[in-house]
Design a protein around this motif. Structure first.
Motif, PDB file in Angstrom:
ATOM      1  N   ASN A   1      44.672  41.384  39.492  1.00 16.80           N
ATOM      2  CA  ASN A   1      44.250  39.988  39.545  1.00 16.80           C
ATOM      3  C   ASN A   1      43.545  39.659  40.852  1.00 16.80           C
ATOM      4  O   ASN A   1      42.564  38.914  40.869  1.00 16.80           O
ATOM      5  CB  ASN A   1      45.447  39.063  39.346  1.00 16.80           C
ATOM      6  N   MET A   2      44.029  40.216  41.944  1.00 14.28           N
ATOM      7  CA  MET A   2      43.387  39.958  43.229  1.00 14.28           C
ATOM      8  C   MET A   2      41.980  40.545  43.270  1.00 14.28           C
ATOM      9  O   MET A   2      41.079  39.964  43.870  1.00 14.28           O
ATOM     10  CB  MET A   2      44.232  40.524  44.376  1.00 14.28           C
ATOM     11  N   THR A   3      41.772  41.666  42.612  1.00 17.52           N
ATOM     12  CA  THR A   3      40.440  42.270  42.546  1.00 17.52           C
ATOM     13  C   THR A   3      39.476  41.330  41.823  1.00 17.52           C
ATOM     14  O   THR A   3      38.366  41.082  42.302  1.00 17.52           O
ATOM     15  CB  THR A   3      40.497  43.622  41.809  1.00 17.52           C
ATOM     16  N   TYR A   4      39.922  40.809  40.672  1.00 21.21           N
ATOM     17  CA  TYR A   4      39.083  39.865  39.930  1.00 21.21           C
ATOM     18  C   TYR A   4      38.832  38.605  40.740  1.00 21.21           C
ATOM     19  O   TYR A   4      37.723  38.063  40.764  1.00 21.21           O
ATOM     20  CB  TYR A   4      39.729  39.498  38.595  1.00 21.21           C
ATOM     21  N   LYS A   5      39.857  38.125  41.427  1.00 28.57           N
ATOM     22  CA  LYS A   5      39.734  36.898  42.202  1.00 28.57           C
ATOM     23  C   LYS A   5      38.744  37.072  43.355  1.00 28.57           C
ATOM     24  O   LYS A   5      37.931  36.188  43.642  1.00 28.57           O
ATOM     25  CB  LYS A   5      41.105  36.500  42.739  1.00 28.57           C
ATOM     26  N   LYS A   6      38.792  38.233  44.024  1.00 27.22           N
ATOM     27  CA  LYS A   6      37.891  38.495  45.140  1.00 27.22           C
ATOM     28  C   LYS A   6      36.439  38.557  44.676  1.00 27.22           C
ATOM     29  O   LYS A   6      35.550  37.995  45.318  1.00 27.22           O
ATOM     30  CB  LYS A   6      38.275  39.793  45.845  1.00 27.22           C
ATOM     31  N   THR A   7      36.197  39.255  43.570  1.00 27.46           N
ATOM     32  CA  THR A   7      34.823  39.348  43.073  1.00 27.46           C
ATOM     33  C   THR A   7      34.321  37.981  42.620  1.00 27.46           C
ATOM     34  O   THR A   7      33.152  37.653  42.820  1.00 27.46           O
ATOM     35  CB  THR A   7      34.703  40.347  41.914  1.00 27.46           C
ATOM     36  N   LEU A   8      35.211  37.180  42.052  1.00 28.44           N
ATOM     37  CA  LEU A   8      34.835  35.837  41.623  1.00 28.44           C
ATOM     38  C   LEU A   8      34.458  34.979  42.828  1.00 28.44           C
ATOM     39  O   LEU A   8      33.428  34.300  42.826  1.00 28.44           O
ATOM     40  CB  LEU A   8      35.980  35.186  40.850  1.00 28.44           C
ATOM     41  N   LYS A   9      35.275  35.018  43.870  1.00 26.85           N
ATOM     42  CA  LYS A   9      34.987  34.244  45.074  1.00 26.85           C
ATOM     43  C   LYS A   9      33.681  34.684  45.719  1.00 26.85           C
ATOM     44  O   LYS A   9      32.887  33.860  46.176  1.00 26.85           O
ATOM     45  CB  LYS A   9      36.130  34.387  46.083  1.00 26.85           C
ATOM     46  N   LYS A  10      33.451  36.000  45.741  1.00 19.89           N
ATOM     47  CA  LYS A  10      32.223  36.524  46.331  1.00 19.89           C
ATOM     48  C   LYS A  10      31.007  36.058  45.540  1.00 19.89           C
ATOM     49  O   LYS A  10      29.980  35.698  46.107  1.00 19.89           O
ATOM     50  CB  LYS A  10      32.277  38.052  46.349  1.00 19.89           C
ATOM     51  N   THR A  11      31.138  36.035  44.217  1.00 23.69           N
ATOM     52  CA  THR A  11      30.040  35.597  43.354  1.00 23.69           C
ATOM     53  C   THR A  11      29.713  34.135  43.605  1.00 23.69           C
ATOM     54  O   THR A  11      28.547  33.765  43.763  1.00 23.69           O
ATOM     55  CB  THR A  11      30.421  35.798  41.878  1.00 23.69           C
TER      56      THR A  11
ATOM     57  N   HIS B   1      27.675  34.964  35.391  1.00 21.91           N
ATOM     58  CA  HIS B   1      28.347  34.411  34.209  1.00 21.91           C
ATOM     59  C   HIS B   1      29.356  35.411  33.645  1.00 21.91           C
ATOM     60  O   HIS B   1      30.452  35.027  33.226  1.00 21.91           O
ATOM     61  CB  HIS B   1      27.324  34.038  33.144  1.00 21.91           C
ATOM     62  N   SER B   2      28.996  36.666  33.652  1.00 20.52           N
ATOM     63  CA  SER B   2      29.886  37.707  33.148  1.00 20.52           C
ATOM     64  C   SER B   2      31.152  37.796  33.995  1.00 20.52           C
ATOM     65  O   SER B   2      32.264  37.892  33.460  1.00 20.52           O
ATOM     66  CB  SER B   2      29.161  39.045  33.150  1.00 20.52           C
ATOM     67  N   THR B   3      30.998  37.746  35.301  1.00 24.79           N
ATOM     68  CA  THR B   3      32.142  37.806  36.207  1.00 24.79           C
ATOM     69  C   THR B   3      33.069  36.618  35.994  1.00 24.79           C
ATOM     70  O   THR B   3      34.291  36.781  35.934  1.00 24.79           O
ATOM     71  CB  THR B   3      31.657  37.822  37.672  1.00 24.79           C
ATOM     72  N   ILE B   4      32.485  35.446  35.846  1.00 26.68           N
ATOM     73  CA  ILE B   4      33.278  34.230  35.633  1.00 26.68           C
ATOM     74  C   ILE B   4      34.004  34.299  34.296  1.00 26.68           C
ATOM     75  O   ILE B   4      35.193  33.961  34.201  1.00 26.68           O
ATOM     76  CB  ILE B   4      32.376  32.982  35.733  1.00 26.68           C
ATOM     77  N   ASP B   5      33.308  34.751  33.258  1.00 28.85           N
ATOM     78  CA  ASP B   5      33.928  34.863  31.940  1.00 28.85           C
ATOM     79  C   ASP B   5      35.084  35.861  31.926  1.00 28.85           C
ATOM     80  O   ASP B   5      36.115  35.620  31.294  1.00 28.85           O
ATOM     81  CB  ASP B   5      32.898  35.267  30.891  1.00 28.85           C
ATOM     82  N   LYS B   6      34.919  36.967  32.623  1.00 28.58           N
ATOM     83  CA  LYS B   6      35.982  37.967  32.686  1.00 28.58           C
ATOM     84  C   LYS B   6      37.224  37.401  33.371  1.00 28.58           C
ATOM     85  O   LYS B   6      38.349  37.641  32.930  1.00 28.58           O
ATOM     86  CB  LYS B   6      35.509  39.211  33.435  1.00 28.58           C
ATOM     87  N   ALA B   7      37.012  36.650  34.448  1.00 31.95           N
ATOM     88  CA  ALA B   7      38.145  36.054  35.156  1.00 31.95           C
ATOM     89  C   ALA B   7      38.875  35.059  34.258  1.00 31.95           C
ATOM     90  O   ALA B   7      40.109  34.996  34.251  1.00 31.95           O
ATOM     91  CB  ALA B   7      37.672  35.373  36.431  1.00 31.95           C
ATOM     92  N   ALA B   8      38.124  34.304  33.476  1.00 32.95           N
ATOM     93  CA  ALA B   8      38.743  33.335  32.561  1.00 32.95           C
ATOM     94  C   ALA B   8      39.485  34.057  31.446  1.00 32.95           C
ATOM     95  O   ALA B   8      40.591  33.655  31.053  1.00 32.95           O
ATOM     96  CB  ALA B   8      37.685  32.408  31.982  1.00 32.95           C
ATOM     97  N   LYS B   9      38.906  35.122  30.951  1.00 37.22           N
ATOM     98  CA  LYS B   9      39.533  35.872  29.869  1.00 37.22           C
ATOM     99  C   LYS B   9      40.840  36.518  30.328  1.00 37.22           C
ATOM    100  O   LYS B   9      41.805  36.587  29.571  1.00 37.22           O
ATOM    101  CB  LYS B   9      38.569  36.948  29.368  1.00 37.22           C
ATOM    102  N   LYS B  10      40.866  36.991  31.555  1.00 37.46           N
ATOM    103  CA  LYS B  10      42.063  37.639  32.091  1.00 37.46           C
ATOM    104  C   LYS B  10      43.129  36.629  32.511  1.00 37.46           C
ATOM    105  O   LYS B  10      44.237  37.005  32.862  1.00 37.46           O
ATOM    106  CB  LYS B  10      41.706  38.494  33.319  1.00 37.46           C
ATOM    107  N   GLY B  11      42.772  35.342  32.527  1.00 33.25           N
ATOM    108  CA  GLY B  11      43.746  34.324  32.895  1.00 33.25           C
ATOM    109  C   GLY B  11      43.805  34.052  34.389  1.00 33.25           C
ATOM    110  O   GLY B  11      44.744  33.408  34.866  1.00 33.25           O
TER     111      GLY B  11
END
Length: 78
Positions: free
Chosen positions: A21-31, A47-57
């Motif tokens: 989760n922290m990996t997804y969160k870091k990439t989202l923040k960087k984006t 958009h893909s990065t944001i969608d993945k973060a939403a899908k993973k919760g």
């Protein structure tokens, strides 16, 4: 520290999930942070990065929609 076998396993799973989760969160923040530097080709990647973060919760689906809108608006201003 847990003593029960199932509690030990749960702790291991929680640590593993937290790292993912922290990996997804870091990439989202960087984006989101690099919105100003983006070009049109980066829009789909963002958009893909944001969608993945939403899908993973990691974030709520409404927040994902807001972020995608924010990214799109910032590119339209250029």
């Amino acid at each position: 520290m847990p003593n029960i076998k199932s509690a030990k396993k749960k702790l291991r799973q929680d640590i593993k999930r937290e790292k993912q989760n922290m990996t997804y969160k870091k990439t989202l923040k960087k984006t989101v942070k690099n919105i100003g530097k983006m070009k049109n080709k980066d829009l789909t990647k963002a958009h893909s990065t944001i969608d993945k973060a939403a899908k993973k919760g990691i974030i709520h689906k409404n927040k994902a929609a807001r972020l995608k809108s924010k990214v799109s608006r910032s590119l339209l201003k250029k």
